[in-house]
Design an enzyme around this catalytic site. Structure first.
Site, mmCIF file in Angstrom:
data_model
loop_
_atom_site.group_PDB
_atom_site.id
_atom_site.type_symbol
_atom_site.label_atom_id
_atom_site.label_comp_id
_atom_site.label_asym_id
_atom_site.label_seq_id
_atom_site.Cartn_x
_atom_site.Cartn_y
_atom_site.Cartn_z
ATOM 1 N N GLU A 10 0.527 -1.535 0.339
ATOM 2 C CA GLU A 10 0.373 -0.202 0.224
ATOM 3 C C GLU A 10 0.853 1.516 0.075
ATOM 4 O OE1 GLU A 10 -3.716 -1.612 3.181
ATOM 5 O OE2 GLU A 10 -3.141 0.351 3.121
ATOM 6 N N CYS A 13 3.354 8.733 1.236
ATOM 7 C CA CYS A 13 3.700 7.797 2.870
ATOM 8 C C CYS A 13 3.715 6.294 1.639
ATOM 9 C CB CYS A 13 2.556 7.256 3.653
ATOM 10 S SG CYS A 13 2.654 6.203 5.059
ATOM 11 N N CYS A 59 4.918 -7.096 7.988
ATOM 12 C CA CYS A 59 6.003 -6.257 9.286
ATOM 13 C C CYS A 59 5.874 -7.025 10.530
ATOM 14 C CB CYS A 59 5.549 -5.238 9.497
ATOM 15 S SG CYS A 59 6.699 -4.531 10.976
ATOM 16 N N CYS A 95 3.716 -4.398 16.432
ATOM 17 C CA CYS A 95 2.738 -3.327 17.407
ATOM 18 C C CYS A 95 1.114 -4.425 17.464
ATOM 19 C CB CYS A 95 3.250 -2.324 16.754
ATOM 20 S SG CYS A 95 4.793 -1.512 16.634
ATOM 21 N N CYS A 144 -2.043 -2.073 15.572
ATOM 22 C CA CYS A 144 -1.641 -1.519 14.256
ATOM 23 C C CYS A 144 -1.678 -2.945 12.677
ATOM 24 C CB CYS A 144 -0.542 -1.741 14.002
ATOM 25 S SG CYS A 144 0.465 -1.320 12.158
ATOM 26 N N SER A 185 10.615 7.423 9.549
ATOM 27 C CA SER A 185 10.157 6.918 11.094
ATOM 28 C C SER A 185 10.175 5.204 11.328
ATOM 29 C CB SER A 185 8.193 7.047 11.097
ATOM 30 O OG SER A 185 7.801 6.980 11.604
ATOM 31 N N CYS A 198 -2.970 2.075 8.584
ATOM 32 C CA CYS A 198 -2.200 2.101 8.138
ATOM 33 C C CYS A 198 -2.535 -0.048 8.122
ATOM 34 C CB CYS A 198 -1.609 1.824 9.229
ATOM 35 S SG CYS A 198 -1.420 3.464 9.670
#
Ligand code: SAH
Length: 342
Positions: A90, A103, A110, A114, A117, A189, A331
């Protein structure tokens, strides 16, 4: 097949030497790719026919296909791209008063886990190559015929878990012979990978660093972000302080306000204490609810009180506007939906 966008100008020049071409030809190719945005090597008429043919046997220009696209009323555009190997990623374009920011995603999935998320719902499949990140910038600017002025590496993935490729990506989009996106307009980030912050401090580049903090103490952060068990808040603070000393750059701390988890005044005070003495500011982010967990955004009253407390304690604080609330803005949501996880 390799992507031509994978190559920094320096790497392109090395490659040209290997194939017995003059380095200035590499610069012509690099400049043409990013200023004229050709669809095929055939169109790059500044190079000889032979060279164009040999390049098209070795490389493709862009490996991304638009698999889905959602446009929000506020101008946000969310893309789902299919990579050459079929993986989906994305990319989100946001409209600000200062320009257009993209972004960019750095990994397929990932591994940081977290809790709040949606990206982490799909574990890391692989790192993106530099060219797959450059491709996101090229494809969106081409598709909408716009100039992207700002890039944030804040899409799916942990950039410092794909350090070398992300830095090549940054060098490519920053190169004055190409897109020339200013270093101060590029932000990486991280969830807080300390060795990555240490390396980044030594890059000698003027790009920005943002830290996803989201907790005001280790107890909260341990629950929200498993990375905190490896690099706790003390270690993180030390790395950031060192980064600021080395680079003289101001660091952004991102803080999502989650109802009943990290949004009390006591948390604002802990946060202020933690940041005291750092050249930093807090960016408060409205939580974007994800269907698979129970976390909810803080109320506007709690958010305002939290912000006021930080300001009262002389902590520079901004509040991020929500973008794309009417599309799958959070996200990793679009991709997770396509994959049937959400
Ligand atoms: N791994 C990097 C970059 C990707 S996450 C990092 O952690 O910074 C980009 C930002 O979006 C992070 O601050 C992340 O915590 C935040 N984020 C993730 N899910 C979110 C959600 N549902 N709502 C709001 N922000 C979210």
């Amino acid at each position: 097949m390799k992507l031509i966008y994978d190559l920094t100008l320096a790497k392109m020049q090395e490659y040209f030497l290997e194939i017995n071409q003059k380095p200035f030809r590499a610069k012509q190719l690099f400049g043409w790719l990013y200023t004229k945005k050709p669809n095929s090597f055939e169109d790059i008429t500044v190079l000889s026919k032979d060279l164009r043919d040999s390049l098209s046997r070795e490389f493709v220009i862009d490996g991304l296909k638009i698999a889905d696209k959602q446009m929000s009323k506020d101008g946000t555009v969310k893309y789902l791209f299919e990579l050459l190997d079929g993986n989906l990623i994305e990319t989100v374009l946001m409209v600000h008063d200062y320009g257009l920011s993209l972004c960019v995603t750095s990994q397929v999935g990932c591994n940081m886990g977290c809790k709040f998320c949606a990206s982490g719902l799909l574990k890391k499949v692989r790192n993106l190559t530099p060219g797959e990140m450059v491709g996101q910038v090229m494809k969106v600017s081409h598709d909408l015929d716009v100039r992207i002025s700002h890039v944030v590496v804040m899409g799916t993935g942990e950039p410092f878990d794909n350090y070398d490729n992300v830095m090549d990506f940054v060098r490519i989009i920053n190169d004055p012979a190409g897109l020339a996106i200013g270093a101060r307009h590029i932000t990486i980030s991280t969830c807080g990978i300390v060795p990555g912050i240490e390396r980044y401090a030594n890059e000698g580049i003027q790009t920005n660093l943002a830290i996803s903090l989201h907790g005001s103490n280790d107890e909260i952060r341990d629950v929200l972000m498993p990375i905190n068990k490896t690099y706790n808040m003390d270690k993180l603070r030390e790395a950031v302080a060192n980064y600021i000393a080395m680079t003289n750059r101001r660091v952004t701390f991102e803080y999502i306000l989650i109802d009943g988890v990290n949004d009390e005044l006591i948390h604002a005070r802990q946060l202020a204490h933690y940041l005291r003495g750092l050249n930093a500011y807090v960016n408060l982010i409205p939580y974007n609810a994800v269907a698979d967990n129970d976390y909810k955004p803080s109320s506007p009253e709690k958010t305002a009180a939290f912000k006021a407390e930080l300001l009262r304690l002389h902590i520079n604080t901004t509040q991020r506007k929500e973008h794309g609330g009417d599309i799958d803005g959070a996200c990793g949501q679009l991709r997770a939906k396509k994959s049937g996880v959400l």
